[in-house]
Design an enzyme around this catalytic site. Structure first.
Site, PDB file in Angstrom:
ATOM      1  N   LYS A 111       0.825  -1.212   0.000  1.00  0.00           N
ATOM      2  CA  LYS A 111       0.000   0.000   0.000  1.00  0.00           C
ATOM      3  C   LYS A 111       0.855   1.256   0.000  1.00  0.00           C
ATOM      4  CE  LYS A 111      -4.383  -1.734   1.538  1.00  0.00           C
ATOM      5  NZ  LYS A 111      -5.509  -1.659   2.453  1.00  0.00           N
ATOM      6  N   LYS A 194     -12.315 -13.590 -11.369  1.00  0.00           N
ATOM      7  CA  LYS A 194     -13.393 -13.526 -10.387  1.00  0.00           C
ATOM      8  C   LYS A 194     -14.239 -12.289 -10.627  1.00  0.00           C
ATOM      9  CE  LYS A 194     -11.711 -15.182  -5.924  1.00  0.00           C
ATOM     10  NZ  LYS A 194     -11.483 -14.692  -4.647  1.00  0.00           N
ATOM     11  N   LYS A 197     -16.008  -5.480  -9.520  1.00  0.00           N
ATOM     12  CA  LYS A 197     -16.485  -4.197 -10.030  1.00  0.00           C
ATOM     13  C   LYS A 197     -15.377  -3.509 -10.827  1.00  0.00           C
ATOM     14  CE  LYS A 197     -17.761  -1.101  -6.991  1.00  0.00           C
ATOM     15  NZ  LYS A 197     -18.474  -0.342  -5.959  1.00  0.00           N
TER      16      LYS A 197
END
Ligand code: TRP
Length: 327
Positions: A111, A194, A197
């Site tokens: 991150k 998978k 969105k």
């Protein structure tokens, strides 16, 4: 009884893959073990949002969890910020873990690499300590997690063991477990990935999509240039993805679901209709709850109340073990 804790961050809307892959199992699992489900809004503070957004997302996620069938009288569904013991024990966990250990967390490294040059909060760094507190507060035996969270459960174990070593046996050492296998739900536009969105949305059924939108997405689902309906994930990913969803929505196997179909069109329509029918009562319950904030608050208070009873006992045990002066 075995105690299980699962937590999700209130970021964004829930889709069919989340439901069939995970949430539906939570609902089944609530009668098998003692389950706690936390909506971890404080963890979501590591992503900055406009004022109010996090609260809205929290209520929407809560309404969805109840709408899919978590029963507040059976499962403890709570909001993390309603249980102040989380950040309180979080501090103790920060003081139990080392700077070096936290620096080595893969998620932190990933991150921060992505946010290079941007604001990186100290919370992003100490995030696993808060997560460790989430877990040990409930004397949790099992934490069902995907691979991305295993390291966080591992560091929680290290923290609990170290604390017990320093202050005497106080904390239950949790274990990471593999979640019960949910249905395989692939993206309708990219059936080798998978459902997500972030793949563009056209292949992703959101839990609150209108029936017409759902039907449209299924009718446009990617298949192949043959015309044989057969479950074969490698050779026919699109058709197999539809069969996976049809099977999950109707309670059968993908092979059995394929029977009787000779064309793609009817398969798409039937799968869409099965999903619409499955989601209809969930959507109805969701809208009822979102339209009745007092009821939603009441349901969340049941969970937070139960969570606090357990969490405050654990925190007192921790403070006592350390030998802090009783208040
Ligand atoms: N870090 C987890 C995630 O990003 C969310 C989480 C917070 C969690 N506290 C937890 C998961 C405790 C399991 C147990 O998905």
């Amino acid at each position: 009884m075995t105690r299980v804790l699962s937590c999700i961050q209130p970021t964004g809307d829930v889709h069919l893959g989340n439901y069939l892959g995970a949430l539906r199992n939570w609902v089944a699992g609530q009668h098998e073990k003692e389950v706690f489900h936390g909506i971890v809004d404080l963890h979501a503070l590591t992503i900055t949002e406009e004022p109010g957004v996090l609260g809205e997302n929290t209520l929407e996620l809560a309404a969805m969890l109840f709408a899919v069938g978590l029963d507040p009288e059976v499962a403890t569904v709570f909001v993390q910020s309603h249980v102040p013991e989380h950040p309180q024990l979080g501090w103790v966990m920060e003081c139990t873990l080392s700077f070096g250990e936290l620096s080595r967390m893969t998620q932190f490294k990933d991150k921060t690499a992505k946010r290079e040059g941007n604001f990186i909060s100290a919370g992003l760094f100490s995030y696993p300590a808060l997560q460790a507190a989430d877990i040990v507060l409930y004397d949790t035996n099992e934490v069902p997690v995907g691979d991305d969270q295993r390291q966080h459960v591992e560091i929680t174990r290290d923290a609990a063991i170290r604390f017990n070593h320093r202050f005497g046996d106080t904390l239950v050492v949790p274990e990471a477990v593999t979640p019960a296998a949910g249905a395989r739900v692939m993206d309708l536009q990219d059936p080798t990935s998978k459902m997500s969105k972030s793949l563009g949305g056209a292949g992703c059924i959101m839990m609150l999509d209108e029936p017409t939108a759902i039907m449209k997405k299924f009718k446009r689902a990617v298949t192949d240039s043959e015309s044989e309906v057969r479950y074969d994930v490698a050779a026919k990913p699109g058709v197999s993805g539809l069969l996976d969803i049809l099977a999950a929505a109707t309670g059968t196997t993908p092979h059995a679901a394929a029977e009787g179909y000779t064309q793609y069109g009817p398969l798409k329509v039937d799968t869409g209709e099965a999903v619409v029918a499955m989601l209809e009562p969930i959507q109805a319950r969701y809208h009822e709850l979102i339209g009745d904030p007092a009821e939603l608050t009441r349901l969340l208070q049941i969970g937070s109340g139960r969570a606090r009873t357990v969490a405050s006992t654990t925190l007192s045990r921790v403070y006592d073990a350390i030998g802090l002066v009783p208040a």
